[in-house]
Design an enzyme around this catalytic site. Structure first.
Site, short mmCIF file in Angstrom:
data_model
loop_
_atom_site.label_atom_id
_atom_site.label_comp_id
_atom_site.label_asym_id
_atom_site.label_seq_id
_atom_site.Cartn_x
_atom_site.Cartn_y
_atom_site.Cartn_z
N SER A 51 -7.37 0.07 11.06
CA SER A 51 -6.80 1.38 10.76
C SER A 51 -5.37 1.44 11.28
CB SER A 51 -7.71 2.47 11.34
OG SER A 51 -7.39 3.73 10.83
N ASP A 54 -12.70 3.69 0.56
CA ASP A 54 -11.76 4.10 1.60
C ASP A 54 -10.50 4.64 0.96
OD1 ASP A 54 -10.28 4.41 3.91
OD2 ASP A 54 -10.05 2.27 4.30
N HIS A 86 -14.19 3.70 5.69
CA HIS A 86 -13.28 3.49 6.80
C HIS A 86 -14.06 3.41 8.11
CE1 HIS A 86 -9.02 3.55 7.92
NE2 HIS A 86 -9.38 4.20 9.02
#
Length: 347
Positions: free
Chosen positions: A174, A270, A300
């Site tokens: 991320s 995602d 995610h």
């Protein structure tokens, strides 16, 4: 793993779908408060508290150490070193510099500890996890500069700590993936920074604007909410001009040639999927070796969901194998023999 991006499948894995339904029910009942409605301090506590519920517990490794790494502004940040074998300056270990996710606002050494331990066990290499400073107390580009200074520390002091600065990989998930991608670019251009042998980017944020098809398709109801991303960036960025800075949005970099080989891991459901695919294509066009892995049914943060879905652990094993293979391709540092050391000193 495929070497080319595959068409994404939008159908959720049943176990992930059950998790999302539970999250939605918690929000609807008021039992769970979305991050944008919390203060940063509350959001960090919430994020850390939920992490052990999602991931499998990995036992402490034989060699773990708490470190304080010096930063360019005179501050020191926390870091943790994980290794199966005692680091030895005479035969230093390869090392993965690990950068946690959390939108530059949340996430910690604790939230990702099971993931870092798992990668150390499976790859056989050391993992150095860094607690870069968070927003809004420390806005852009502090997190990026902290990551650069941690890599510089490996180059400068790693050998004394039993780490091989010639065998370094980058891993980030991320926001940590954003930092890892930017760090690979900085390592290409900055004298004195170790040149990584692999950059592993797990569902990274890479674009200046969140306006892709996948963002519109998966920006609501797939764990990472568009509202949450906007809140993260409002805490992190100083102004709109920061969006065009490649240290925040690596897709804005003019040239990606010469960066480390990349493994890009993308959940099929995602919001950040399309920018991850676009970055992989740009790296390939620049002559960089890229392996892309689009994981069907995942969302995610799935790599930290070992308690939810088995696929998380399968992909973690694949990442560890890729790290081990990259380290094997680099010659290991060996301490010179005593006579060689004396000759070098005399010279």
């Amino acid at each position: 793993m495929s070497t080319r991006d595959e068409p994404p499948a939008a159908q959720l894995h049943p176990d992930v779908e059950a998790l999302l339904e539970m999250v939605a029910a918690g929000v609807e009942s008021g039992a769970r408060v979305p991050l944008p409605r919390l203060t940063p301090e509350q959001a960090r506590a919430d994020f850390d508290a939920s992490s052990p519920l999602l991931d499998v517990a990995v036992a402490a490794l034989p060699h773990e150490a708490a470190l304080r790494l010096p930063m360019r502004d005179g501050e020191r940040i926390a870091a943790r070193l994980y290794a199966l074998h005692r680091p030895d300056p005479a035969a230093p270990l390869p090392v993965t510099l690990a950068l946690h996710g959390g939108g530059f606002v949340v996430g910690s050494l604790d939230s990702h500890e099971s993931l870092w331990r798992d990668l150390a066990v499976r790859s056989g290499a050391a993992v150095l996890a860094v607690a870069y400073r968070l927003a809004p107390e420390h806005r852009f580009p502090t997190a990026f500069e902290d990551a650069c200074d941690a890599l510089a520390w490996i180059g400068r002091e790693g050998r004394n700590a039993g780490l091989d600065p010639g065998r370094v990989a980058l891993f980030g998930d991320s926001a940590g993936g954003t930092l890892a991608a930017g760090l690979a670019l900085a390592a290409r251009d900055t004298p004195g920074l170790p040149r990584p042998c692999l950059q592993v980017l797990a569902y990274p944020g890479l674009a200046a604007r969140q306006d892709s098809n996948s963002y519109r398709r998966f920006g609501r109801g797939y764990l990472l909410e568009a509202e949450t991303v906007a809140w993260f960036f409002a805490q992190y960025l100083r102004d709109e001009a920061d969006r065009r800075d490649w240290r925040f949005a690596p897709l804005e970099a003019a040239d990606l040639a010469g960066t480390a080989p990349a493994l890009i891991v993308l959940p099929a459901c995602d919001p950040l999927l399309d920018e991850g695919r676009a970055y992989g294509e740009r790296l390939r066009a620049a002559g960089v070796s890229v392996t892309s892995r689009i994981v069907p049914g995942m969302v995610h943060e799935f790599l930290r969901m070992g308690n939810v879905v088995e696929d998380a652990l399968v992909v973690r094993a694949e990442i560890a194998d890729a790290l081990a293979a990259a380290f094997r391709q680099r010659p290991a540092f060996r301490q010179p023999a005593l006579g060689q050391q004396s000759a070098s000193a005399d010279a």
